[in-house]
Motif scaffolding. Structure first.
Motif, PDB file in Angstrom:
ATOM      1  N   LEU A 308     -17.778   6.934  60.890  1.00  0.00           N
ATOM      2  CA  LEU A 308     -17.045   7.777  59.944  1.00  0.00           C
ATOM      3  C   LEU A 308     -16.261   8.850  60.684  1.00  0.00           C
ATOM      4  O   LEU A 308     -16.794   9.519  61.574  1.00  0.00           O
ATOM      5  N   ARG A 310     -12.962  11.996  60.128  1.00  0.00           N
ATOM      6  CA  ARG A 310     -12.400  12.888  59.118  1.00  0.00           C
ATOM      7  C   ARG A 310     -10.985  13.300  59.504  1.00  0.00           C
ATOM      8  O   ARG A 310     -10.671  13.507  60.675  1.00  0.00           O
ATOM      9  N   ALA A 316     -12.896  11.955  54.457  1.00  0.00           N
ATOM     10  CA  ALA A 316     -13.542  10.983  55.329  1.00  0.00           C
ATOM     11  C   ALA A 316     -12.847   9.631  55.246  1.00  0.00           C
ATOM     12  O   ALA A 316     -12.304   9.253  54.206  1.00  0.00           O
ATOM     13  N   LYS A 331     -10.227   5.183  53.051  1.00  0.00           N
ATOM     14  CA  LYS A 331     -10.797   6.479  52.670  1.00  0.00           C
ATOM     15  C   LYS A 331     -12.091   6.253  51.902  1.00  0.00           C
ATOM     16  O   LYS A 331     -12.176   5.376  51.045  1.00  0.00           O
ATOM     17  N   VAL A 332     -13.097   7.066  52.187  1.00  0.00           N
ATOM     18  CA  VAL A 332     -14.406   6.928  51.558  1.00  0.00           C
ATOM     19  C   VAL A 332     -14.895   8.309  51.118  1.00  0.00           C
ATOM     20  O   VAL A 332     -14.370   9.344  51.535  1.00  0.00           O
ATOM     21  N   THR A 333     -15.925   8.283  50.293  1.00  0.00           N
ATOM     22  CA  THR A 333     -16.599   9.512  49.849  1.00  0.00           C
ATOM     23  C   THR A 333     -17.974   9.554  50.483  1.00  0.00           C
ATOM     24  O   THR A 333     -18.816   8.682  50.224  1.00  0.00           O
ATOM     25  N   ALA A 334     -18.171  10.542  51.328  1.00  0.00           N
ATOM     26  CA  ALA A 334     -19.458  10.702  52.032  1.00  0.00           C
ATOM     27  C   ALA A 334     -19.774  12.188  52.100  1.00  0.00           C
ATOM     28  O   ALA A 334     -19.175  12.924  52.871  1.00  0.00           O
ATOM     29  N   TRP A 342     -24.362   7.908  57.388  1.00  0.00           N
ATOM     30  CA  TRP A 342     -23.683   8.586  56.293  1.00  0.00           C
ATOM     31  C   TRP A 342     -23.932   7.801  55.013  1.00  0.00           C
ATOM     32  O   TRP A 342     -23.967   6.561  55.027  1.00  0.00           O
ATOM     33  N   VAL A 344     -22.327   6.670  51.828  1.00  0.00           N
ATOM     34  CA  VAL A 344     -20.994   6.495  51.251  1.00  0.00           C
ATOM     35  C   VAL A 344     -21.167   6.034  49.808  1.00  0.00           C
ATOM     36  O   VAL A 344     -21.781   4.995  49.544  1.00  0.00           O
ATOM     37  N   THR A 345     -20.595   6.790  48.879  1.00  0.00           N
ATOM     38  CA  THR A 345     -20.743   6.483  47.462  1.00  0.00           C
ATOM     39  C   THR A 345     -19.477   5.910  46.850  1.00  0.00           C
ATOM     40  O   THR A 345     -19.507   5.463  45.699  1.00  0.00           O
TER      41      THR A 345
END
Length: 397
Positions: A308, A310, A316, A331-334, A342, A344-345
């Motif tokens: 991951l 940024r 992220a 692009k991810v949400t972490a 991490w 990641v959702t």
């Protein structure tokens, strides 16, 4: 001669074009070979939402030992700091006056019973005489009333005797609960009374023991909203405790309840957990940290931390391998970590190949890569093979 020179020029051009074509076939179009990268295949899993909250230990039960009568302390019957049992004698108060009060109440009760017997007998004798009109009806009525008054006097004196006996029993101060007793705040010879402000001693039950934790009301509200939306599921009530020196307490506890009000001064809500404390290691007032899984995210991805990265704005992103072996920037949400990964959702799909190794090997978005499973063993070629000791195709860089 001219024809020979032209033929040499044409041959040289053909060789040059062949070399350029070969170079273009081995890389991304800039003459360099495609970088080799290691990847992991990610799949969604249930990931606990672990929280760490600071807290203080609180006694399970606390009782202040107080006198219920007035008098001088004659003896102290316990050892300070020891474990006492409910009902165990702790102090002895001078009982002379209270024993005399019991004797007086017994005498008063005996006198009242004698008077009552005489009054009842008189009323019983007057009843048939009043029916025969041998005496005035009023005389019988007065005798019957005196008998009832005498019986009431007996009940009053019996209650006074009970009170005197209770006060006499209070001359021995006993432990209200079982637990560890602290130091004695009064010594032998001290005058105590039932209305004094300070207790004689304090008893605390320490097994089990409570831990009161403080959590931000904003965090708790966010968690409840996520539970209502179905984004997370309730976690476990099991709690792990870290002591002041950072060591693990070693015995798990259970969350018992959450307070129903927010502390206005701190904006936090108190959560209470209970822990076994058979060895007495935990004492009231200790600062500890409680770690427990407050919720569970049912479909989250665990991505190794090196994968991951940024942007300058803090967002992220990761690189994934596309089906045509190209590096795609995603692009991810972490927002948090779980161990070395991490969590990641959002931003990933089941089965994505996330690049974890070789991110510094001239990796460019949409550039060609040679993917291999992460941590694959490297076969180093002897010098002179594949271009003078360079890694062969399919080897990790």
């Amino acid at each position: 001669m001219l024809n020979t020179r032209s033929a040499l020029i044409r041959g040289g051009l053909c060789i040059l074009l062949s070399v350029l074509a070969a170079c273009s076939d081995t890389g991304g179009g800039d003459g360099r070979p495609a970088p080799e990268v290691g990847y992991v295949v990610v799949q969604p899993s249930a990931v606990p939402v672990s929280v760490t909250l600071g807290g203080r230990t609180v006694a399970y039960e606390t009782s202040e030992v107080r006198p219920q009568i007035n008098g001088l302390i004659r003896r102290r019957l316990f050892t300070e700091g020891s474990v006492v049992r409910a009902g165990q004698p702790l102090y002895e108060i001078d009982a002379s006056l209270y024993r005399a009060a019991v004797n007086q109440a017994e005498a008063n009760l005996a006198s009242a019973r004698a008077s009552a017997d005489a009054a009842v007998a008189r009323a019983d004798r007057y009843q048939p005489l009043a029916e025969m009109e041998a005496i005035a009806q009023q005389d019988y009525t007065d005798a019957a009333a005196q008998a009832r008054v005498a019986r009431a006097g007996v009940a009053q004196n019996a209650a006074a005797l009970d009170t005197a006996r209770i006060n006499l029993r209070y001359t021995t101060v006993t432990a209200p609960i079982s637990g560890r007793i602290g130091r004695s705040l009064y010594t032998v010879g001290a005058l105590v009374n039932a209305s004094q402000q300070s207790p004689l001693a304090v008893i605390q039950r320490l097994d089990p023991i409570f831990v009161d934790m403080q959590q931000s009301s904003a965090e708790l509200t966010s968690l409840r909203q996520a539970l209502q939306r179905g984004e997370v599921t309730p976690g476990s009530t099991s709690v792990r405790l870290l002591l002041e020196d950072g060591s693990d307490y070693g015995v798990a506890g259970q969350v018992k309840f959450s307070d129903i009000a927010v502390d206005e001064s701190t904006g936090t809500v108190t959560l209470r957990a209970s822990f076994p404390n058979p060895q007495g290691l935990l004492l009231p007032g200790m600062f500890v940290k409680a770690v427990f899984d407050q919720a569970v995210e049912p479909r989250a991805f665990l991505v190794p931390q090196p994968a991951l990265q940024r942007d300058f704005d803090g967002s992220a992103f990761v690189f994934v391998v596309t089906p045509d072996n190209k590096a795609q920037r995603r692009k991810v949400t972490a927002a948090r970590t779980n161990g070395t990964n991490w969590v990641v959702t959002a931003g990933l799909n089941p089965g994505d190949k996330v690049i974890t190794q070789g991110l510094g090997n001239n990796l460019r978005p949409d550039g060609e890569v040679r993917p291999v499973p992460a941590s694959a063993p490297q076969n180093v070629s002897p010098p002179g093979r594949n271009g003078g000791g360079k890694p062969a195709s399919g080897q990790a860089r």
